[in-house]
Design a protein around this motif. Structure first.
Motif, mmCIF file in Angstrom:
data_model
loop_
_atom_site.group_PDB
_atom_site.id
_atom_site.type_symbol
_atom_site.label_atom_id
_atom_site.label_comp_id
_atom_site.label_asym_id
_atom_site.label_seq_id
_atom_site.Cartn_x
_atom_site.Cartn_y
_atom_site.Cartn_z
ATOM 1 N N ASP A 207 28.989 45.241 34.609
ATOM 2 C CA ASP A 207 27.596 44.906 34.285
ATOM 3 C C ASP A 207 26.639 45.670 35.190
ATOM 4 O OD1 ASP A 207 28.477 43.178 32.336
ATOM 5 O OD2 ASP A 207 28.193 41.352 33.541
ATOM 6 N N LEU A 208 26.959 45.685 36.493
ATOM 7 C CA LEU A 208 26.091 46.371 37.454
ATOM 8 C C LEU A 208 25.996 47.858 37.146
ATOM 9 C CD1 LEU A 208 24.495 46.470 40.181
ATOM 10 C CD2 LEU A 208 26.712 46.865 41.297
ATOM 11 N N LEU A 209 27.149 48.510 36.963
ATOM 12 C CA LEU A 209 27.174 49.961 36.826
ATOM 13 C C LEU A 209 26.866 50.441 35.414
ATOM 14 C CD1 LEU A 209 30.229 50.735 39.127
ATOM 15 C CD2 LEU A 209 27.794 50.937 39.650
ATOM 16 N N SER A 210 26.597 49.496 34.512
ATOM 17 C CA SER A 210 26.088 49.852 33.185
ATOM 18 C C SER A 210 24.573 49.679 33.124
ATOM 19 C CB SER A 210 26.733 48.978 32.101
ATOM 20 O OG SER A 210 28.123 49.178 32.047
ATOM 21 N N SER A 211 24.005 49.136 34.183
ATOM 22 C CA SER A 211 22.574 48.838 34.203
ATOM 23 C C SER A 211 21.741 50.111 34.174
ATOM 24 C CB SER A 211 22.231 48.032 35.462
ATOM 25 O OG SER A 211 20.828 47.899 35.609
ATOM 26 N N THR A 212 20.604 50.015 33.500
ATOM 27 C CA THR A 212 19.647 51.119 33.480
ATOM 28 C C THR A 212 18.419 50.811 34.330
ATOM 29 O OG1 THR A 212 18.637 50.222 31.454
ATOM 30 C CG2 THR A 212 20.384 51.872 31.186
ATOM 31 N N ASP A 213 18.470 49.715 35.081
ATOM 32 C CA ASP A 213 17.318 49.329 35.899
ATOM 33 C C ASP A 213 17.156 50.232 37.114
ATOM 34 O OD1 ASP A 213 16.781 47.252 34.169
ATOM 35 O OD2 ASP A 213 17.909 45.774 35.344
ATOM 36 N N THR A 214 18.244 50.840 37.552
ATOM 37 C CA THR A 214 18.194 51.726 38.709
ATOM 38 C C THR A 214 19.307 52.756 38.591
ATOM 39 O OG1 THR A 214 18.130 51.822 41.145
ATOM 40 C CG2 THR A 214 19.733 50.329 40.148
ATOM 41 N N ASP A 215 19.262 53.773 39.433
ATOM 42 C CA ASP A 215 20.341 54.761 39.470
ATOM 43 C C ASP A 215 21.357 54.390 40.544
ATOM 44 O OD1 ASP A 215 19.295 56.317 37.440
ATOM 45 O OD2 ASP A 215 18.167 57.615 38.795
ATOM 46 N N PHE A 216 22.565 54.928 40.405
ATOM 47 C CA PHE A 216 23.640 54.657 41.350
ATOM 48 C C PHE A 216 24.330 55.954 41.745
ATOM 49 C CE2 PHE A 216 23.241 50.995 38.565
ATOM 50 C CZ PHE A 216 23.200 49.919 39.447
ATOM 51 N N THR A 217 24.852 55.940 42.965
ATOM 52 C CA THR A 217 25.804 56.967 43.392
ATOM 53 C C THR A 217 27.115 56.242 43.654
ATOM 54 O OG1 THR A 217 24.075 58.285 44.439
ATOM 55 C CG2 THR A 217 26.345 58.730 45.102
ATOM 56 N N ASP A 296 29.517 65.472 41.360
ATOM 57 C CA ASP A 296 28.491 65.576 40.325
ATOM 58 C C ASP A 296 28.982 65.323 38.903
ATOM 59 O OD1 ASP A 296 26.755 66.166 42.384
ATOM 60 O OD2 ASP A 296 26.847 68.325 42.080
ATOM 61 N N VAL A 297 29.664 64.199 38.712
ATOM 62 C CA VAL A 297 29.935 63.729 37.353
ATOM 63 C C VAL A 297 28.681 62.967 36.937
ATOM 64 C CG1 VAL A 297 31.417 62.332 35.889
ATOM 65 C CG2 VAL A 297 32.399 63.569 37.838
ATOM 66 N N VAL A 298 27.903 63.582 36.060
ATOM 67 C CA VAL A 298 26.549 63.089 35.776
ATOM 68 C C VAL A 298 26.564 62.091 34.626
ATOM 69 C CG1 VAL A 298 24.180 63.741 35.231
ATOM 70 C CG2 VAL A 298 25.643 65.302 36.552
ATOM 71 N N ALA A 299 25.970 60.924 34.881
ATOM 72 C CA ALA A 299 25.823 59.885 33.879
ATOM 73 C C ALA A 299 24.341 59.619 33.641
ATOM 74 C CB ALA A 299 26.528 58.605 34.342
ATOM 75 N N THR A 300 24.049 58.800 32.636
ATOM 76 C CA THR A 300 22.655 58.477 32.357
ATOM 77 C C THR A 300 22.030 57.664 33.478
ATOM 78 O OG1 THR A 300 23.397 56.521 31.131
ATOM 79 C CG2 THR A 300 22.956 58.527 29.852
ATOM 80 N N ASN A 301 22.855 56.914 34.217
ATOM 81 C CA ASN A 301 22.322 56.026 35.253
ATOM 82 C C ASN A 301 22.840 56.363 36.651
ATOM 83 O OD1 ASN A 301 24.930 55.171 34.749
ATOM 84 N ND2 ASN A 301 24.471 52.987 34.975
ATOM 85 N N GLY A 302 23.198 57.622 36.872
ATOM 86 C CA GLY A 302 23.617 57.992 38.217
ATOM 87 C C GLY A 302 24.630 59.111 38.239
ATOM 88 N N VAL A 303 25.377 59.160 39.331
ATOM 89 C CA VAL A 303 26.332 60.243 39.535
ATOM 90 C C VAL A 303 27.586 59.696 40.207
ATOM 91 C CG1 VAL A 303 25.320 60.871 41.777
ATOM 92 C CG2 VAL A 303 26.631 62.581 40.501
ATOM 93 N N VAL A 304 28.725 60.283 39.858
ATOM 94 C CA VAL A 304 30.016 59.899 40.437
ATOM 95 C C VAL A 304 30.584 61.077 41.209
ATOM 96 C CG1 VAL A 304 32.378 59.131 39.936
ATOM 97 C CG2 VAL A 304 30.464 58.299 38.534
ATOM 98 N N HIS A 305 31.070 60.799 42.427
ATOM 99 C CA HIS A 305 31.823 61.784 43.202
ATOM 100 C C HIS A 305 33.221 61.202 43.418
ATOM 101 C CE1 HIS A 305 27.999 63.734 43.966
ATOM 102 N NE2 HIS A 305 27.537 62.668 44.590
ATOM 103 N N ALA A 306 34.256 61.947 43.088
ATOM 104 C CA ALA A 306 35.626 61.479 43.307
ATOM 105 C C ALA A 306 36.013 61.687 44.764
ATOM 106 C CB ALA A 306 36.592 62.221 42.400
ATOM 107 N N VAL A 307 36.700 60.694 45.353
ATOM 108 C CA VAL A 307 37.126 60.776 46.754
ATOM 109 C C VAL A 307 38.621 60.552 46.865
ATOM 110 C CG1 VAL A 307 34.885 60.109 47.713
ATOM 111 C CG2 VAL A 307 36.551 58.334 47.141
ATOM 112 N N ASN A 308 39.189 61.057 47.967
ATOM 113 C CA ASN A 308 40.648 61.052 48.117
ATOM 114 C C ASN A 308 41.192 59.822 48.829
ATOM 115 O OD1 ASN A 308 39.755 61.606 50.712
ATOM 116 N ND2 ASN A 308 41.292 63.196 51.110
ATOM 117 N N GLN A 309 40.312 58.928 49.268
ATOM 118 C CA GLN A 309 40.748 57.705 49.948
ATOM 119 C C GLN A 309 39.865 56.540 49.527
ATOM 120 O OE1 GLN A 309 41.213 57.845 54.229
ATOM 121 N NE2 GLN A 309 41.752 60.005 54.208
#
Length: 462
Positions: A207-217, A296-309
């Motif tokens: 629910d949180l990460l589908s929200s359009t009220d704010t952006d997320f990293t 920089d996996v770009v979404a409508t409501n933010g961006v995702v960076h993959a991490v190794n840990q």
């Protein structure tokens, strides 16, 4: 002997040669015109299964764009795919879709370049849609394992229909505009993360990460990261997952610098935990031990960076060790005081020691100004004089003239506002004044760090 010239015969021969040559040229010109490849729009218009796509391109005023030089790679949804999309989104017809939304959706099916199926590989590409956070181009996840799928929702059914300005791949579903959750679900290498986020039917994170009220990293651990993570401090998993989320901003890789950012993870008081970002020659490092392996996996409501840990909840020791600004402090707490286990003391959490702590951390420049450091017997009380035990005192808790007793036993006094560039001024146990607090509220799970520009000295006469 008299020479005879046969003009009529010579003239006729030349005339025939010129006529044949001209006829050949005309035939070649006509052949080239007939063999010219159609554009992407022409191909779509000639395909009975792509009628709605052509109608959509016309309504969004994109026909001219896709008749341009390109080259473009277009994932073209069939009429059946469009019909299912309209029904699923409660649109009675294509005319009910707002033009700006329709434009973004259509452009999200277009990629720069002439990408035949043989050149596609599993990974992310950027579409031409700028519906991403901060107006960035949306990412598409191409999965070539067992065919070609896009964002986990659309499969190529007919590949490599070539045009004069690119290539068309016909797909069986319209590719929607992905949010962060959509990207996480689409990539099989995030399946452990998705499982953790939704464990037991939990919908808080989705629910949180589908929200359009704010952006997320989001710093998203890959499956291998979860495999080796054993939660050594038995921290709450939901809080650990929250610690990977930065609400309120989409921080792209070209904007990252050495800095602290507040996350959705919290300490026992509900204060937002900090995360330390540090770019270096090898990429981007988080809290001194975790590396960003895809950006920089770009979404409508933010961006995702993959991490190794999986990034565990930080202690005050975590932040001291990860920031090169505190390298002398770390040396003082470890190598120069081998008989005092400062690391264990300052790693205590959940009330299992003198935690929480408020640390006034001197920079390397502060130690340089002090000169030669004393031996362990003299250094231990100096270091203890920078620690207030049993309290997580943030900058908002400070008042002018507030006094706090340090772990060494002497009190320090804080005055607001600070002089010059100082956020606040400190008077240490030895009576030295004007010591500056220059950065505040680096929030760990077991305490908070404020940065000071001078080493605090205790009263040595008592």
């Amino acid at each position: 002997m008299k020479r005879v010239f046969k003009f009529p015969q010579l003239f006729l021969t030349l005339f025939l040669l010129v006529f044949v040559a001209c006829s050949d040229d005309d035939d070649n010109d006509g052949g080239e015109m007939m063999q010219e490849d159609p554009t992407i729009v022409d191909l779509a218009a000639d395909n009975n299964d792509l009628g709605i796509l052509v109608e959509a391109l016309t309504r969004a005023n994109l026909v001219t764009t896709l008749q341009g030089d390109g080259p473009f790679t277009v994932f073209a949804p069939t009429d059946e795919a469009f019909t299912a999309f309209l029904s699923a989104n409660n649109f009675a017809s294509l005319d009910d879709v707002p033009v700006d939304v329709l434009t973004d959706i259509l452009l999200n099916h277009v990629v720069e370049g002439n990408n035949l199926s043989t050149s596609l590989s599993t990974g992310y590409v950027s579409s031409l849609s700028t519906a991403g956070a901060d107006g960035r181009a949306l990412s598409l996840f191409i999965n070539t394992e067992g065919g070609v799928t896009i964002n986990g929702v659309s499969t190529v059914t007919t590949a490599d229909v070539t045009a004069s300005n690119g290539v068309v791949h016909i797909v069986d579903a319209v590719i929607g505009l992905p949010n962060i959750v959509d990207h996480a679900v689409a990539n099989p290498d995030f399946s452990s993360l998705v499982g953790a986020l939704t464990d037991g039917g939990n919908t808080t994170f989705t629910d949180l990460l589908s929200s359009t009220d704010t952006d997320f990293t989001v710093f998203a651990p890959v499956n291998a990261a979860f495999t080796v993570f054993d939660n050594p401090n038995n921290n709450d998993l939901a809080n650990i997952l929250s610690y990977h989320v930065v609400p309120g901003t989409a921080a792209f890789s070209d904007e990252l610098m050495s800095m602290y950012i507040s996350t959705a993870g919290t300490n026992a008081d509900g204060d937002a935990l900090s995360i330390y970002i540090r770019p270096d020659a090898n990429g981007v490092e988080i809290n001194g031990s975790t590396s960003v392996i895809a950006t920089d996996v770009v979404a409508t409501n933010g961006v995702v960076h993959a991490v190794n840990q999986v990034i565990d909840l930080p202690t005050v020791v975590t932040f001291a060790v990860s920031n090169p600004t505190f390298s002398t402090l770390v040396q003082a707490l470890t190598d120069l005081t081998p008989n005092t286990d400062f690391v264990s003391v300052l790693s205590a959490q959940d009330g299992n020691g003198d935690d929480p702590f408020t640390i006034f951390a001197p920079t390397n420049d502060a130690f340089d100004a002090l000169g030669d450091l004393p031996d362990e017997a003299g250094l231990v009380p100096v270091l203890q004089h920078h620690v207030v035990a049993g309290a997580n005192v943030r900058s908002g808790d400070l008042t002018d003239g507030i006094s706090a007793t340090t772990l060494e036993g002497d009190a320090i006094t804080i005055n607001l506002p600070g002089t010059g560039d100082n956020i606040a001024d400190i008077t240490d146990g030895a009576g030295n004044t004007g010591i500056g607090i220059i950065a505040v509220d680096v929030q760990a799970y077991n305490g908070v760090i404020h940065v000071v520009n001078t080493v605090l000295l205790p009263d040595t006469s008592n």
